[in-house]
Motif scaffolding. Structure first.
Motif, short mmCIF file in Angstrom:
data_model
loop_
_atom_site.label_atom_id
_atom_site.label_comp_id
_atom_site.label_asym_id
_atom_site.label_seq_id
_atom_site.Cartn_x
_atom_site.Cartn_y
_atom_site.Cartn_z
N LEU A 1 0.83 -1.18 -0.10
CA LEU A 1 0.12 -0.20 0.11
C LEU A 1 0.66 1.31 0.01
O LEU A 1 0.55 2.15 -0.70
CB LEU A 1 -0.86 -0.11 1.42
N SER B 1 2.34 1.78 -3.30
CA SER B 1 1.20 2.29 -4.33
C SER B 1 0.92 3.65 -4.16
O SER B 1 0.65 4.33 -5.16
CB SER B 1 -0.07 1.45 -4.31
N GLU B 2 0.76 4.14 -2.90
CA GLU B 2 0.44 5.48 -2.73
C GLU B 2 1.49 6.47 -2.88
O GLU B 2 1.20 7.62 -3.16
CB GLU B 2 -0.02 5.69 -1.14
N THR B 3 2.60 6.02 -3.16
CA THR B 3 3.80 6.92 -3.22
C THR B 3 4.40 6.63 -4.90
O THR B 3 5.44 7.13 -4.97
CB THR B 3 5.10 6.45 -2.23
N ALA C 1 -2.27 3.29 4.40
CA ALA C 1 -2.46 3.86 3.10
C ALA C 1 -2.63 5.40 3.30
O ALA C 1 -2.22 6.21 2.29
CB ALA C 1 -3.64 3.03 2.16
N ARG D 1 -0.66 8.49 1.82
CA ARG D 1 -1.30 9.40 0.70
C ARG D 1 -1.24 10.66 1.15
O ARG D 1 -0.84 11.52 0.29
CB ARG D 1 -2.73 8.84 0.57
N TYR E 1 0.88 13.29 -1.06
CA TYR E 1 0.26 14.66 -1.48
C TYR E 1 1.11 15.76 -0.99
O TYR E 1 1.42 16.62 -1.89
CB TYR E 1 -1.26 14.76 -1.09
N TYR F 1 0.25 14.18 -7.69
CA TYR F 1 -0.64 13.37 -7.05
C TYR F 1 -2.18 13.75 -7.85
O TYR F 1 -2.72 12.60 -8.14
CB TYR F 1 -1.07 13.76 -5.58
#
Length: 142
Positions: free
Chosen positions: A74, A77-79, A107, A111, A115, A122
């Motif tokens: 996760l 994925s978020e970065t 996550a 996130r 951001y 993002y």
């Protein structure tokens, strides 16, 4: 990641005619060993590479058993949209609190920091995610 490196080293020693072929098939071998699909093998190899190169603090938490592979995935994925320097910065910022988080919290934490590190990237990531797919419908065959 050690398996991937050993396979690349073996292929390099064999002096392949096509240099682009080095590393090809590693995800397939990983998938066979883990009894998973080739797509999932490729995904896991990508996560391992990202943890090894860009997210060392998250990798250390995973190695120590303080987070699961799912949580590490996760974070990757978020970065994903960040450049390596920003990714390492986010990794350092979230490492202290990541171990105590549930997957959804982890996550959200990744996130939020991703951001803050690159708001424009993002937003662009979200646009490509929405426009990258396609759907179609066909009438059923009789």
């Amino acid at each position: 990641m050690g398996f991937g490196r050993s396979q690349v080293a073996t292929q390099q020693r064999q002096v392949l005619r096509d240099p682009r072929a080095v590393g090809r098939g590693i995800a397939d071998q990983l998938a066979l060993a883990c009894r998973i699909s080739p797509t999932e093998g490729s995904r896991r190899l990508g996560i391992a590479r990202a943890l090894h190169t860009d997210l060392p603090a998250t990798a250390a938490l995973l190695r120590d058993g303080r987070i699961s592979f799912y949580v590490a995935g996760l974070v990757v994925s978020e970065t994903r949209h960040l450049d390596p320097d920003h990714r390492r910065q986010v990794d350092t910022q979230i490492a202290a609190t990541l171990a105590g988080c549930a997957p959804r919290q982890a996550a959200a934490l990744a996130r939020r920091h991703a951001y803050a590190a690159d708001p424009a990237g993002y937003v662009a990531r979200g646009r490509t995610a929405r426009t990258g797919g396609s759907a179609s419908a066909r009438p059923p065959t009789p």
